[in-house]
Design a protein around this motif. Structure first.
Motif, PDB file in Angstrom:
ATOM      1  N   PRO A   1     151.189  59.591 -28.650  1.00 54.51           N
ATOM      2  CA  PRO A   1     152.195  61.182 -28.213  1.00 54.51           C
ATOM      3  C   PRO A   1     151.605  62.312 -27.478  1.00 54.51           C
ATOM      4  N   LEU A   2     151.454  62.210 -26.414  1.00 59.50           N
ATOM      5  CA  LEU A   2     150.777  63.026 -25.445  1.00 59.50           C
ATOM      6  C   LEU A   2     149.871  64.531 -25.971  1.00 59.50           C
ATOM      7  N   ALA A   3     150.943  65.317 -26.551  1.00 57.36           N
ATOM      8  CA  ALA A   3     149.728  66.226 -27.674  1.00 57.36           C
ATOM      9  C   ALA A   3     149.353  65.782 -28.704  1.00 57.36           C
ATOM     10  N   GLU A   4     149.274  64.889 -29.106  1.00 54.40           N
ATOM     11  CA  GLU A   4     148.811  63.746 -30.292  1.00 54.40           C
ATOM     12  C   GLU A   4     147.366  63.959 -29.354  1.00 54.40           C
ATOM     13  N   ALA A   5     147.663  62.970 -28.143  1.00 56.35           N
ATOM     14  CA  ALA A   5     146.036  61.964 -27.186  1.00 56.35           C
ATOM     15  C   ALA A   5     145.621  63.489 -26.730  1.00 56.35           C
ATOM     16  N   TRP A   6     146.588  64.577 -26.867  1.00 51.41           N
ATOM     17  CA  TRP A   6     145.341  66.222 -26.232  1.00 51.41           C
ATOM     18  C   TRP A   6     144.711  66.339 -27.469  1.00 51.41           C
ATOM     19  N   ARG A   7     145.564  66.634 -28.874  1.00 49.29           N
ATOM     20  CA  ARG A   7     144.331  67.421 -29.492  1.00 49.29           C
ATOM     21  C   ARG A   7     143.086  66.216 -30.138  1.00 49.29           C
ATOM     22  N   SER A   8     143.217  65.072 -29.269  1.00 48.92           N
ATOM     23  CA  SER A   8     142.429  63.706 -29.600  1.00 48.92           C
ATOM     24  C   SER A   8     140.952  63.815 -29.082  1.00 48.92           C
ATOM     25  N   GLY A   9     141.150  64.858 -27.856  1.00 49.06           N
ATOM     26  CA  GLY A   9     140.187  64.494 -26.788  1.00 49.06           C
ATOM     27  C   GLY A   9     140.041  64.422 -25.293  1.00 49.06           C
ATOM     28  N   ALA A  10     141.428  63.969 -25.322  1.00 48.12           N
ATOM     29  CA  ALA A  10     141.867  63.673 -24.406  1.00 48.12           C
ATOM     30  C   ALA A  10     141.969  65.804 -23.099  1.00 48.12           C
ATOM     31  N   SER A  11     142.048  66.569 -24.431  1.00 46.88           N
ATOM     32  CA  SER A  11     141.912  68.071 -23.382  1.00 46.88           C
ATOM     33  C   SER A  11     141.042  68.073 -22.550  1.00 46.88           C
ATOM     34  N   GLY A  12     139.873  67.601 -22.814  1.00 49.29           N
ATOM     35  CA  GLY A  12     138.629  67.702 -21.931  1.00 49.29           C
ATOM     36  C   GLY A  12     138.665  66.596 -20.661  1.00 49.29           C
ATOM     37  N   TRP A  13     139.994  65.680 -20.765  1.00 46.61           N
ATOM     38  CA  TRP A  13     139.895  64.885 -19.146  1.00 46.61           C
ATOM     39  C   TRP A  13     140.726  65.702 -18.694  1.00 46.61           C
ATOM     40  N   THR A  14     140.665  64.765 -17.031  1.00 39.55           N
ATOM     41  CA  THR A  14     141.446  65.358 -16.340  1.00 39.55           C
ATOM     42  C   THR A  14     142.560  64.847 -15.557  1.00 39.55           C
ATOM     43  N   ASN A  15     143.428  65.983 -14.816  1.00 39.20           N
ATOM     44  CA  ASN A  15     144.469  65.129 -15.148  1.00 39.20           C
ATOM     45  C   ASN A  15     145.087  63.880 -14.491  1.00 39.20           C
ATOM     46  N   ALA A  16     143.698  63.357 -13.636  1.00 38.93           N
ATOM     47  CA  ALA A  16     144.128  61.874 -13.125  1.00 38.93           C
ATOM     48  C   ALA A  16     144.335  60.574 -14.725  1.00 38.93           C
ATOM     49  N   GLU A  17     143.406  60.948 -15.385  1.00 35.03           N
ATOM     50  CA  GLU A  17     143.004  60.050 -16.850  1.00 35.03           C
ATOM     51  C   GLU A  17     143.788  60.250 -17.449  1.00 35.03           C
ATOM     52  N   ARG A  18     144.354  61.606 -17.828  1.00 38.53           N
ATOM     53  CA  ARG A  18     146.250  61.505 -18.679  1.00 38.53           C
ATOM     54  C   ARG A  18     147.051  61.377 -18.239  1.00 38.53           C
TER      55      ARG A  18
END
Length: 238
Positions: free
Chosen positions: A149-166
């Motif tokens: 899930p997107l929220a799970e990805a956010w909490r697992s490291g994606a918060s530090g990505w760019t919007n293009a990566e997400r």
């Protein structure tokens, strides 16, 4: 899940330094390879509508033995904060080919005898939800689940990505990250990880764990200790 209005810029394409290293990061490919990759993706998406019938399933994940190795590689860390999370930071569904966005491509891929109108919306077909075994004949009864899930990805490291990566993660048709399933089942899953939720159809547990680990490994996302234990248990039964 709902489509995001507008058409975001095409996502950047990334390659891993070392597919077996949890410390590697995705790197932008050289421009010439990026162009070739984009052309290949366009041709592949177009073949869904002009070529032979596509597979009625997500891309095959790595084997159970490979998934067990990947799981060992994944960094174990406490779940991160949800602060700042928004689905808008994972732009979806983006246009894949012509009038077809990611949702419609997955519906076409995962269904049988799917007919689409000029806007690429599915007007008829049959879909079997792998999570619960239910069969549907209306696309409105299906959600496109993000396996991780997107929220799970956010909490697992994606918060530090760019919007293009997400955006790449949210629309990934190459990894086993997207699947058409019963909408109520997807809603019951929410943003839970495998320590808190597994597909109701127990025969799908092994495949689901393989999909989850494949995606987390590719995107260098972390796992928490309870999540890792649940995945180890699921994979031990494969």
């Amino acid at each position: 899940m709902h489509a995001v209005s507008g058409t975001p810029a095409s996502p950047r394409i990334y390659a891993r330094r070392d597919e077996n290293s949890p410390l590697s990061r995705r790197l932008p490919l050289p421009r010439r390879l990026g162009v070739l990759g984009a052309l290949t993706a366009t041709v592949a998406a177009a073949s869904l509508f002009t070529g032979p019938p596509a597979q009625a399933a997500p891309p095959t994940p790595v084997s159970a033995s490979t998934a067990r190795g990947y799981l060992t590689d994944l960094k174990v860390a406490a779940q991160g904060s949800a602060s700042g999370y928004s689905r808008d930071k994972f732009p979806h569904w983006i246009t894949q080919s012509g009038a077809c966005d990611t949702r419609e491509v997955v519906l076409k891929r995962d269904g049988t005898n799917v007919a689409q109108n000029s806007s690429c919306s599915a007007t008829s077909g049959t879909w079997k939800s792998a999570y619960d075994g239910a069969t549907w004949t209306q696309a409105s009864d299906l959600d496109i689940d993000h396996v991780v899930p997107l929220a799970e990805a956010w909490r697992s490291g994606a918060s530090g990505w760019t919007n293009a990566e997400r955006q790449q993660l949210a629309n990934d048709l190459t990894r086993p990250q997207l699947i058409a399933v019963t909408d109520n089942v997807n809603q019951s899953k929410g943003d839970k990880d495998p320590a808190k939720w597994m597909p109701p159809l127990s025969s799908y547990t092994c495949l689901y764990a393989r999909m989850w680990v494949h995606v987390k490994h590719y995107y260098d996302l972390t796992v928490d200790s309870a999540e890792k234990s649940a995945l180890q248990s699921a994979l031990s039964g494969c």
